[in-house]
Motif scaffolding. Structure first.
Motif, short mmCIF file in Angstrom:
data_model
loop_
_atom_site.label_atom_id
_atom_site.label_comp_id
_atom_site.label_asym_id
_atom_site.label_seq_id
_atom_site.Cartn_x
_atom_site.Cartn_y
_atom_site.Cartn_z
N ALA A 48 0.83 -1.21 0.00
CA ALA A 48 0.00 0.00 0.00
C ALA A 48 0.86 1.26 0.00
O ALA A 48 0.54 2.24 -0.69
CB ALA A 48 -0.93 -0.01 1.21
N GLN A 49 1.95 1.25 0.75
CA GLN A 49 2.84 2.41 0.77
C GLN A 49 3.50 2.63 -0.59
O GLN A 49 3.66 3.76 -1.04
CB GLN A 49 3.89 2.23 1.86
N LEU A 50 3.87 1.54 -1.24
CA LEU A 50 4.50 1.67 -2.55
C LEU A 50 3.49 2.06 -3.62
O LEU A 50 3.84 2.76 -4.58
CB LEU A 50 5.23 0.38 -2.91
N MET A 51 2.25 1.62 -3.47
CA MET A 51 1.19 2.11 -4.36
C MET A 51 1.06 3.63 -4.23
O MET A 51 0.94 4.36 -5.22
CB MET A 51 -0.14 1.46 -4.02
N ARG A 70 -9.56 -5.09 -10.64
CA ARG A 70 -9.15 -3.90 -9.88
C ARG A 70 -9.42 -4.09 -8.38
O ARG A 70 -9.87 -3.17 -7.69
CB ARG A 70 -9.87 -2.63 -10.38
N ASP A 71 -9.10 -5.24 -7.89
CA ASP A 71 -9.31 -5.55 -6.48
C ASP A 71 -8.08 -5.10 -5.69
O ASP A 71 -7.26 -5.90 -5.23
CB ASP A 71 -9.55 -7.06 -6.31
N TRP A 72 -7.97 -3.80 -5.54
CA TRP A 72 -6.78 -3.23 -4.90
C TRP A 72 -6.60 -3.69 -3.47
O TRP A 72 -5.46 -3.97 -3.05
CB TRP A 72 -6.82 -1.70 -4.99
N PRO A 73 -7.66 -3.80 -2.66
CA PRO A 73 -7.44 -4.30 -1.29
C PRO A 73 -6.83 -5.70 -1.26
O PRO A 73 -5.93 -5.98 -0.46
CB PRO A 73 -8.84 -4.26 -0.68
N TYR A 85 3.86 -2.70 -7.52
CA TYR A 85 2.94 -1.77 -6.88
C TYR A 85 3.28 -0.32 -7.21
O TYR A 85 2.38 0.53 -7.33
CB TYR A 85 2.94 -2.00 -5.37
N VAL A 86 4.55 -0.01 -7.38
CA VAL A 86 4.93 1.35 -7.77
C VAL A 86 4.43 1.62 -9.18
O VAL A 86 3.82 2.67 -9.45
CB VAL A 86 6.46 1.54 -7.69
N ALA A 87 4.66 0.68 -10.09
CA ALA A 87 4.18 0.86 -11.47
C ALA A 87 2.66 0.92 -11.52
O ALA A 87 2.08 1.70 -12.29
CB ALA A 87 4.72 -0.26 -12.35
N ARG A 114 -5.62 4.01 -10.02
CA ARG A 114 -6.57 2.99 -9.58
C ARG A 114 -7.81 2.87 -10.48
O ARG A 114 -8.58 1.93 -10.34
CB ARG A 114 -7.01 3.28 -8.14
N ASP A 115 -8.01 3.84 -11.36
CA ASP A 115 -9.21 3.81 -12.19
C ASP A 115 -9.11 2.83 -13.36
O ASP A 115 -10.11 2.58 -14.04
CB ASP A 115 -9.51 5.21 -12.75
N HIS A 116 -7.92 2.32 -13.60
CA HIS A 116 -7.69 1.46 -14.76
C HIS A 116 -7.13 0.11 -14.29
O HIS A 116 -6.22 0.06 -13.47
CB HIS A 116 -6.73 2.12 -15.74
#
Length: 295
Positions: free
Chosen positions: A140-143, A206-209, A235-237, A243-245
């Motif tokens: 999450a931090q790297l996102m 897009r299940d980011w959690p 996660y950085v990339a 998050r919309d794509h």
């Protein structure tokens, strides 16, 4: 008008990919040509790798970078390969001010960066700015760090994460005994296939959690990543794409039965890149004397 670049994650696998490209090296060449044809020459590459790490994120702003041979036990021919690319100190300073990150006048491209770039940009004539990985940071931090990079693609900067979608050295060494030097002939472990499939499915949704909590939710996560530094550049990339794509898997593969070689594209141009890669594949598969389709 030049299209914004998608951000990318590629699996570099073993350093031997530089000598034995295999399917992934061939794909990276194809990817580089497709980007050049559809998006043009990047102004610079902002690269984050599993192998250039620091306690805190910082940018390497040297005017020139040479290949770093940060490995041992490989054929001497591997260390004879060169990939010397320019840096861009002025752009590094501007990015450092925008991102509130330190810039150090230090150069060098670890093998995760130069083995990928020698296929993507073989002329080594595009400036590279490495961004250090903080391996203790959470996905999450790297996102969140990656989200600060949104907009760089529109400015002509290609954000490139490089690692491996699965990476377990113990399994790799065991499998290498039965495979060829290129990792051919070893069936994929079911655990590797399940992990790669889960990651692709959660990305498409897009299940980011779930992706951020992959160590708790993905099947066989700790087996596929005893330590997760090879996955963290993803996660950085991904953050740079937004998050919309949905992240799109643009290449899948495995060597030695357990070393995942998948590649992903992120951001609003990811779908266009996926289509361009597929269309180029279709043209390559069409015989030169094939009749044209009726309109």
């Amino acid at each position: 008008m030049t299209l914004p670049f998608p951000s990318l994650f590629v699996s570099h696998g073993s350093p031997m990919i530089a000598l034995e490209p295999g399917e992934t090296g061939t794909f990276l060449q194809h990817l580089g040509r497709t980007l050049a044809a559809g998006w043009g020459r990047p102004r610079a590459v902002l690269a984050i790798s599993a192998h250039t790490t620091a306690r805190a994120a910082l940018l390497l702003g040297a005017p020139r970078h040479e290949a770093v041979y940060d490995f041992g036990g490989f054929p001497p021919a591997l260390s004879a390969l060169r990939y010397d690319a320019p840096g861009d100190p002025a752009l590094a300073e501007r990015l450092g001010q925008t991102l509130a990150l330190p810039v150090v006048e230090h150069g060098g491209l670890d093998h995760g960066i130069w083995t990928a770039l020698r296929y993507l940009i073989p002329a080594a004539d595009v400036p590279v700015i490495p961004l250090t990985l903080t391996p203790h940071a959470s996905p999450a931090q790297l996102m969140a760090l990656g989200e600060q990079l949104q907009g760089l693609g529109a400015d002509g900067v290609l954000v490139l994460g490089t690692g491996s979608i699965t990476h377990n050295l113990r399994l790799l060494m065991r499998s290498a005994v039965t495979g060829t030097a290129a990792g051919d002939g070893v069936p994929e472990m079911p655990e590797s296939a399940a992990f790669r499939r889960w990651f692709a499915e959660r990305s498409a949704a897009r299940d980011w959690p779930a992706l951020a909590a992959y160590r708790a939710q993905a099947p066989h996560a700790t087996l596929m990543h005893p330590t997760d530094e090879h996955l963290l550049p993803w996660y950085v990339a991904a953050g740079a794409g937004g998050r919309d794509h949905a992240p799109l898997r643009i290449h899948e593969g495995v060597t030695f039965g357990c070393l995942g070689m998948d590649a992903y594209a992120f951001g609003p141009q990811a779908g266009a890149l996926q289509d361009a890669l597929a269309h180029a594949d279709a043209r390559a598969d069409t015989p030169a004397d094939a009749p044209a389709a009726a309109s």
